[in-house]
Design an enzyme around this catalytic site. Structure first.
Site, mmCIF file in Angstrom:
data_model
loop_
_atom_site.group_PDB
_atom_site.id
_atom_site.type_symbol
_atom_site.label_atom_id
_atom_site.label_comp_id
_atom_site.label_asym_id
_atom_site.label_seq_id
_atom_site.Cartn_x
_atom_site.Cartn_y
_atom_site.Cartn_z
ATOM 1 N N GLY A 1 0.695 -1.331 -0.278
ATOM 2 C CA GLY A 1 -0.203 -0.022 0.221
ATOM 3 C C GLY A 1 1.011 1.234 0.071
ATOM 4 C CB ALA A 2 4.254 1.755 -1.076
ATOM 5 C CB SER B 1 -2.216 6.717 -1.115
ATOM 6 O OG SER B 1 -2.754 5.907 -0.357
ATOM 7 N N GLY B 2 -0.700 8.057 1.053
ATOM 8 C CA GLY B 2 -0.588 8.106 2.511
ATOM 9 C C GLY B 2 0.658 7.631 3.263
ATOM 10 N N GLY C 1 2.225 4.945 3.500
ATOM 11 C CA GLY C 1 3.113 4.076 2.733
ATOM 12 C C GLY C 1 4.043 4.794 1.837
ATOM 13 C CB SER D 1 -4.542 1.852 14.580
ATOM 14 O OG SER D 1 -5.194 3.015 14.996
ATOM 15 C CE1 TYR E 1 -7.991 0.610 9.384
ATOM 16 C CE2 TYR E 1 -8.626 1.330 11.658
ATOM 17 C CZ TYR E 1 -7.745 1.285 10.474
ATOM 18 O OH TYR E 1 -6.632 1.932 10.722
HETATM 19 P P1 NDP Z 1 -4.213 5.151 2.734
HETATM 20 O O1 NDP Z 1 -5.832 4.860 2.071
HETATM 21 O O2 NDP Z 1 -3.717 6.464 2.159
HETATM 22 O O3 NDP Z 1 -3.231 4.032 2.331
HETATM 23 C C1 NDP Z 1 -3.722 2.535 2.312
HETATM 24 C C2 NDP Z 1 -3.184 1.897 1.164
HETATM 25 O O4 NDP Z 1 -3.487 0.614 1.340
HETATM 26 C C3 NDP Z 1 -3.309 2.515 -0.231
HETATM 27 O O5 NDP Z 1 -2.193 2.531 -1.032
HETATM 28 C C4 NDP Z 1 -4.251 1.353 -0.722
HETATM 29 O O6 NDP Z 1 -4.188 1.244 -2.154
HETATM 30 C C5 NDP Z 1 -3.604 0.288 -0.084
HETATM 31 N N1 NDP Z 1 -4.619 -1.038 -0.058
HETATM 32 C C6 NDP Z 1 -5.743 -1.096 -0.048
HETATM 33 N N2 NDP Z 1 -6.430 -2.176 -0.078
HETATM 34 C C7 NDP Z 1 -5.577 -2.955 -0.697
HETATM 35 C C8 NDP Z 1 -5.438 -4.314 -1.348
HETATM 36 N N3 NDP Z 1 -6.364 -5.080 -1.574
HETATM 37 N N4 NDP Z 1 -4.176 -4.419 -1.812
HETATM 38 C C9 NDP Z 1 -3.205 -3.809 -1.706
HETATM 39 N N5 NDP Z 1 -2.944 -2.635 -1.259
HETATM 40 C C10 NDP Z 1 -4.285 -2.176 -0.620
HETATM 41 O O7 NDP Z 1 -4.448 5.263 4.339
HETATM 42 P P2 NDP Z 1 -3.115 5.275 5.390
HETATM 43 O O8 NDP Z 1 -1.959 5.710 4.733
HETATM 44 O O9 NDP Z 1 -3.953 6.062 6.405
HETATM 45 O O10 NDP Z 1 -3.110 3.908 6.122
HETATM 46 C C11 NDP Z 1 -1.828 3.248 6.038
HETATM 47 C C12 NDP Z 1 -1.759 2.231 7.358
HETATM 48 O O11 NDP Z 1 -1.584 3.249 8.440
HETATM 49 C C13 NDP Z 1 -3.024 1.484 7.469
HETATM 50 O O12 NDP Z 1 -2.393 0.123 8.143
HETATM 51 C C14 NDP Z 1 -3.819 1.866 8.819
HETATM 52 O O13 NDP Z 1 -4.406 0.954 9.480
HETATM 53 C C15 NDP Z 1 -2.507 2.611 9.341
HETATM 54 N N6 NDP Z 1 -3.175 3.731 10.324
HETATM 55 C C16 NDP Z 1 -3.701 5.064 9.808
HETATM 56 C C17 NDP Z 1 -3.992 5.977 10.592
HETATM 57 C C18 NDP Z 1 -4.732 7.358 9.998
HETATM 58 O O14 NDP Z 1 -4.869 8.293 10.969
HETATM 59 N N7 NDP Z 1 -4.648 7.443 8.713
HETATM 60 C C19 NDP Z 1 -3.620 6.015 12.134
HETATM 61 C C20 NDP Z 1 -3.126 4.654 12.377
HETATM 62 C C21 NDP Z 1 -2.801 3.896 11.426
HETATM 63 P P3 NDP Z 1 -5.035 2.301 -3.157
HETATM 64 O O15 NDP Z 1 -3.844 3.786 -3.382
HETATM 65 O O16 NDP Z 1 -4.955 1.632 -4.398
HETATM 66 O O17 NDP Z 1 -6.049 2.447 -2.717
HETATM 67 MG MG1 PMR Z 2 -10.758 9.432 17.173
HETATM 68 C C1 PMR Z 2 -6.949 11.466 22.016
HETATM 69 C C2 PMR Z 2 -7.944 11.313 21.452
HETATM 70 C C3 PMR Z 2 -8.024 10.700 19.967
HETATM 71 C C4 PMR Z 2 -7.194 10.223 19.315
HETATM 72 C C5 PMR Z 2 -5.469 10.127 19.250
HETATM 73 C C6 PMR Z 2 -7.884 9.793 18.135
HETATM 74 C C7 PMR Z 2 -7.289 9.065 17.002
HETATM 75 N N1 PMR Z 2 -9.327 9.868 18.248
HETATM 76 C C8 PMR Z 2 -9.232 10.611 19.637
HETATM 77 C C9 PMR Z 2 -10.525 11.086 20.021
HETATM 78 C C10 PMR Z 2 -11.803 10.831 19.502
HETATM 79 N N2 PMR Z 2 -12.133 10.311 18.408
HETATM 80 C C11 PMR Z 2 -13.131 11.354 20.356
HETATM 81 C C12 PMR Z 2 -13.190 11.849 21.666
HETATM 82 C C13 PMR Z 2 -14.020 10.953 19.358
HETATM 83 C C14 PMR Z 2 -15.616 11.437 19.620
HETATM 84 C C15 PMR Z 2 -15.924 12.401 19.124
HETATM 85 C C16 PMR Z 2 -13.551 10.478 18.300
HETATM 86 C C17 PMR Z 2 -14.207 9.804 16.933
HETATM 87 C C18 PMR Z 2 -13.550 9.474 16.109
HETATM 88 C C19 PMR Z 2 -14.129 8.840 14.904
HETATM 89 C C20 PMR Z 2 -15.583 8.966 14.518
HETATM 90 N N3 PMR Z 2 -12.278 8.913 15.602
HETATM 91 C C21 PMR Z 2 -12.041 8.250 14.756
HETATM 92 C C22 PMR Z 2 -13.219 8.248 13.981
HETATM 93 C C23 PMR Z 2 -12.912 7.508 13.000
HETATM 94 O O1 PMR Z 2 -13.661 7.075 12.062
HETATM 95 C C24 PMR Z 2 -11.463 7.335 12.837
HETATM 96 C C25 PMR Z 2 -11.486 5.728 13.004
HETATM 97 O O2 PMR Z 2 -11.606 5.013 14.298
HETATM 98 O O3 PMR Z 2 -10.775 5.096 12.159
HETATM 99 C C26 PMR Z 2 -10.677 3.529 12.312
HETATM 100 C C27 PMR Z 2 -10.924 8.040 14.216
HETATM 101 C C28 PMR Z 2 -9.665 7.937 14.513
HETATM 102 N N4 PMR Z 2 -9.539 8.612 15.721
HETATM 103 C C29 PMR Z 2 -8.001 8.459 15.915
HETATM 104 C C30 PMR Z 2 -7.270 7.972 14.892
HETATM 105 C C31 PMR Z 2 -5.965 7.585 14.753
HETATM 106 C C32 PMR Z 2 -8.463 7.644 14.189
HETATM 107 C C33 PMR Z 2 -8.240 6.925 12.663
HETATM 108 C C34 PMR Z 2 -7.924 5.529 13.379
HETATM 109 C C35 PMR Z 2 -7.126 4.372 12.354
HETATM 110 O O4 PMR Z 2 -6.702 4.813 11.463
HETATM 111 O O5 PMR Z 2 -6.856 3.498 13.121
#
Ligand code: NDP
Ligand code: PMR
Length: 400
Positions: free
Chosen positions: A94-95, A97-98, A100, A227, A275
């Protein structure tokens, strides 16, 4: 599809990129790269070595890093016997976007890494690499669709055909489907989030473990991105729906929604929970790999929470209002926000920083962007559950 087919064998240019030789693909195949069983086959790979006269010559041998013995100069203290001269090879799923992509860029900028961008969309990945300014000689795009176990196996075969040692594997790709009313499924019929984020990566890592064992790189690592939202010992992890794998009855039933539930705990479908459950599986799997393989192989297994990268494509399926409000909410209210660039530097640190070699660890960063070893929730550190997830998963992906 045509692109997918075109990628089922490594392109001549991908090989040329790396070795900069005039050896054609036809010539390479003369050296009998056997890929029928990636776990068992002893692949004879052509190695290109520089001769005394500076020209390059093709040799046949098993995969080893190029090493050189350094002769100590007189008066020097005890020498390091061997120094690896080549770049490290890292696969990042998944490199395209984002996180990666940002990690690929951060590593490429050091000039010390060749990045294999394992992506489901070749064109998107190529364009992303170009737009990010990653120099051509520092990356290779290879097709991988984690939502198909056949594709995972094909990817491993194709990787073997490249005849590169594998030093670091980053399991980063993920899908998040919070608004889905009904489950979607992978090619083999597993619920899509757990199928992609956990099962696809589980098979990939198992199939590549032998390659990693063979690498003579100084620090070999497998990193599985976790996460905070899978950890119920945090505020973020307590936002409903909470992660909970229960007694794994849905996972045991194959997550197909036919003979059981598409959810690991056997409950009704909930995309956001699926997820978060998949992230718990990612963190448990990292620890189980550590318990089973760290001592024997020396490979470091690690997971991390890179911070809240609120602007990535991960939230593409969320409602527009969420996508609008989520970044400012994380920036100004929770203060958990990090940019893609900063998050990429963090993951790049876990790939290559000599101080982050501890295995079995879940890394996080504090407000000053300093890394620390974080505590996982009770469920995400439950060794018995990790063992069970492992055993069920290996049956589901056809390894047991
Ligand atoms: P993105 O959506 O930007 O990146 C996800 C990547 O995964 C994309 O490149 C996407 O491809 C690829 N992907 C999805 N499905 C497949 C598949 N079937 N086969 C191969 N590749 C696939 O999201 P993030 O960069 O945010 O996420 C990267 C990681 O970070 C994830 O593991 C996520 O759980 C983790 N993470 C993210 C957080 C956040 O706040 N964003 C917080 C904590 C963890 P394509 O470009 O083709 O869609
Ligand atoms: Mg969350 C310190 C508080 C904190 C942090 C670090 C995150 C990270 N979030 C926090 C708090 C809250 N969030 C609170 C108080 C709420 C209620 C208003 C809240 C809500 C919320 C939602 C609806 N947060 C979210 C969502 C998502 O849909 C995201 C999610 O769960 O994706 C799986 C998300 C996230 N909050 C984060 C992070 C890192 C996410 C993305 C999660 C992930 O990629 O794993």
């Amino acid at each position: 599809m045509a692109l997918q087919a075109a990628l089922s064998v490594p392109s001549a240019s991908s090989i040329h990129n790396e070795v900069k030789s005039n050896v054609s693909l036809k010539e390479t195949s003369l050296f009998g790269v056997s890929v029928s069983d990636p776990l068992k086959a002893k692949i004879k790979c052509p190695l290109i070595r520089k001769q005394e006269d500076g020209k390059r010559k093709l040799f046949v041998g098993t995969i080893r890093a190029q090493t050189a013995t350094t002769s100590p100069t007189i008066g020097q203290a005890a020498p390091e016997a061997k120094k690896t001269l080549r770049k490290g090879n890292v696969i990042i799923t998944g490199a395209s976007s984002g996180l990666g992509l940002a990690t690929a860029r951060a590593l490429a900028e050091t000039g010390k890494w060749h990045i294999i961008m394992a992506c489901r969309n070749f064109l998107k990945a190529e364009r992303a690499a170009k737009a990010a300014g990653i120099a051509k000689e520092n990356y290779t795009v290879m097709h991988l669709d984690l939502a198909s176990l056949d594709s995972v196996r094909q990817f491993v075969e194709n990787f073997h055909r490249l005849c590169k040692p594998l030093d670091v594997l980053v399991c980063n790709a993920a899908v998040y489907l919070p608004t889905a009313k009904e489950p979607s499924f992978t090619a083999e019929g597993f619920e899509l989030s757990v199928g992609t984020n956990h099962l696809g990566h589980f098979l990939l890592t198992r199939l590549l473990l032998d390659d990693m064992k063979q690498s003579d790189f100084t620090s070999k690592r497998v990193i599985i991105v976790g996460s905070i939202t899978g950890n119920t010992n945090t505020l973020a992890g307590n936002v409903p729906p909470k992660a909970n794998l229960g007694d794994l009855r849905g996972l045991s039933g194959g997550l197909n929604g036919l003979n059981g539930s598409p959810m690991i705990d056997g409950g009704d479908f909930d995309g956001a929970k699926a997820y978060k459950d998949s992230k718990v599986c990612n963190m448990l799997t990292m620890q189980e790999f550590h318990r089973r393989y760290h001592e024997e192989t020396g490979i470091t297994f690690a997971s991390l929470y890179p911070g809240c990268i609120a602007t990535t494509g991960l939230f593409r399926e969320h409602i527009p209002l969420f996508r609008l409000l989520f970044p400012p909410f994380q920036k100004y209210i929770t203060k958990g926000y990090v940019s893609e660039e900063e998050a990429g530097k963090r993951l790049a640190q876990v790939v290559s920083d000599p101080s982050l070699t501890k295995s079995g660890v879940y890394w996080s960063w504090n407000k000053n962007s300093a890394s620390f070893e974080n505590q996982l929730s009770k469920e995400a550190s439950d060794a018995e559950k990790a063992r069970k997830v492992w055993e069920i998963s290996e049956k589901l992906v056809g390894l047991a």
